[in-house]
Design a protein around this motif. Structure first.
Motif, PDB file in Angstrom:
ATOM      1  N   GLU A  63       7.151   2.381   6.227  1.00 40.17           N
ATOM      2  CA  GLU A  63       8.013   3.450   5.717  1.00 40.17           C
ATOM      3  C   GLU A  63       7.219   4.749   5.652  1.00 40.17           C
ATOM      4  O   GLU A  63       6.035   4.739   5.318  1.00 40.17           O
ATOM      5  CB  GLU A  63       8.544   3.078   4.321  1.00 40.17           C
ATOM      6  CG  GLU A  63       9.846   3.760   3.974  1.00 40.17           C
ATOM      7  CD  GLU A  63      10.363   3.345   2.597  1.00 40.17           C
ATOM      8  OE1 GLU A  63      10.316   2.139   2.263  1.00 40.17           O
ATOM      9  OE2 GLU A  63      10.792   4.246   1.858  1.00 40.17           O
TER      10      GLU A  63
ATOM     11  N   LEU B  67       2.794   7.453   3.318  1.00 37.10           N
ATOM     12  CA  LEU B  67       2.906   6.240   4.143  1.00 37.10           C
ATOM     13  C   LEU B  67       2.920   5.015   3.240  1.00 37.10           C
ATOM     14  O   LEU B  67       2.140   4.920   2.292  1.00 37.10           O
ATOM     15  CB  LEU B  67       1.715   6.124   5.101  1.00 37.10           C
ATOM     16  CG  LEU B  67       1.504   7.243   6.121  1.00 37.10           C
ATOM     17  CD1 LEU B  67       0.296   6.913   7.007  1.00 37.10           C
ATOM     18  CD2 LEU B  67       2.738   7.460   6.985  1.00 37.10           C
ATOM     19  N   MET B  68       3.825   4.086   3.529  1.00 38.02           N
ATOM     20  CA  MET B  68       3.863   2.812   2.812  1.00 38.02           C
ATOM     21  C   MET B  68       3.764   1.670   3.810  1.00 38.02           C
ATOM     22  O   MET B  68       4.241   1.799   4.937  1.00 38.02           O
ATOM     23  CB  MET B  68       5.178   2.681   2.043  1.00 38.02           C
ATOM     24  CG  MET B  68       5.188   3.508   0.780  1.00 38.02           C
ATOM     25  SD  MET B  68       6.859   4.032   0.364  1.00 38.02           S
ATOM     26  CE  MET B  68       7.037   5.427   1.497  1.00 38.02           C
ATOM     27  N   GLY B  69       3.152   0.565   3.386  1.00 39.66           N
ATOM     28  CA  GLY B  69       3.051  -0.577   4.274  1.00 39.66           C
ATOM     29  C   GLY B  69       2.074  -1.603   3.752  1.00 39.66           C
ATOM     30  O   GLY B  69       1.929  -1.762   2.541  1.00 39.66           O
TER      31      GLY B  69
ATOM     32  N   VAL C 284       0.832  -1.188   0.000  1.00 37.23           N
ATOM     33  CA  VAL C 284       0.000   0.000   0.000  1.00 37.23           C
ATOM     34  C   VAL C 284       0.880   1.257   0.000  1.00 37.23           C
ATOM     35  O   VAL C 284       1.849   1.330   0.747  1.00 37.23           O
ATOM     36  CB  VAL C 284      -0.894   0.028   1.261  1.00 37.23           C
ATOM     37  CG1 VAL C 284      -1.758   1.273   1.298  1.00 37.23           C
ATOM     38  CG2 VAL C 284      -1.746  -1.224   1.339  1.00 37.23           C
ATOM     39  N   SER C 285       0.533   2.235  -0.842  1.00 34.22           N
ATOM     40  CA  SER C 285       1.151   3.564  -0.805  1.00 34.22           C
ATOM     41  C   SER C 285       0.048   4.609  -0.680  1.00 34.22           C
ATOM     42  O   SER C 285      -0.900   4.586  -1.466  1.00 34.22           O
ATOM     43  CB  SER C 285       1.877   3.874  -2.121  1.00 34.22           C
ATOM     44  OG  SER C 285       2.821   2.910  -2.439  1.00 34.22           O
TER      45      SER C 285
END
Lengths: 105, 105, 105, 105
Positions: free
Chosen positions: A97, A71-73, A4-5
């Motif tokens: 991240e 946000l990334m994850g 996910v970004s």
């Protein structure tokens, strides 16, 4: 595979919680603009997110409520019992991240 | 910015709903394996997803419950009133692309 | 499945090309910061990207060289003959969505 | 921000290289189907990828040329001198997570 970004604004005051044994967690919500307009103007989706440890401390140090961040994850699901002993089902972004998109506070 | 990629298995029987004026919608859940093992073996996250129109009909034509698929799209949030008139908050994947990872049913 | 999200700065002057029949294309490069430091400080990856039609015109209207943008799309590969008749192999981001992260120019 | 998800087939024989001090690297290419048909049928993009260390060894253990895999990571750029002392510019996927989509070889 689960990736996910998102880019959006931090909705609530930033608060770290110590859940014991020095483990730090940050729960908040990201307001992500939709990529189209409705009759009500530009709307947003509100996506809960959770950040752990060092990364949570960095967000607390660098960001305020309302700031724009990337946000990334991964999306994760979990359940918990609320105060009325009901089971609540949560879908949230587990952040691995962060990119700060504004000058440091 | 709001972009999600997932590979997982379809959890429930596939059912199309016609919500009027010929609009077709498919609601289901994707079981996405975590990329680590716990004491309980490999676990999964359960992510609700929604697909509209032609793409929903393709999934109904090609897939069964349990099939492995790749889903791409955006996370969205919405609320609705349940039968007890309580407001329920939903976070789900709005699918805009599907990849079938198994032979046609 | 082929899905890419990037945030970075536009490296070159923005130029639209009309390749005939009114088809508009924009080729440029995105400088994307690495998420770690080296002895040389923060470094970047330089990822070529291509945008077509309306979306290209929007970037030309809203952005300058050096601006921070979010780009979403797919990686594509293609080959072309250069002036020495050598075949050149290109890997680039085909953009299908743009997020402007700075005030309009 | 730099995040990539792809599902595709491994194009070349899988070969690990030891580049000294026990560092293991795997370079290969992923064929990723386009999500539309052309007059030539379904076409693919060919995206170079690189994997390091343990993850490279896992791919060597689990996969053959032609196998379907999911790759996640970041796009990176680098240059090197080829045998004719020309500078070659490479854009490739640096893999940080792999999902095997076929039974073990």
């Amino acid at each position: 595979m689960n990736q996910v970004s998102m880019v959006g604004r931090i909705v609530r005051e930033i608060e770290l919680r110590d859940i014991g044994e020095g483990k730090i967690v940050l729960n908040n919500v990201l307001a992500v603009q939709k990529n189209y307009r409705t009759d009500h103007g530009v709307e947003a989706d509100f996506i809960p997110f959770v950040v752990w440890e060092k990364r949570a401390e960095l967000i607390e140090e660098y960001c305020n409520k309302g700031d724009l961040v990337g946000l990334m994850g991964k999306m994760q699901s979990r359940t918990y019992k609320n105060n009325e002993s009901e089971t609540v089902y949560v879908v949230e972004l587990l952040v691995n991240e962060v990119q700060f998109l504004q000058p440091k506070k």
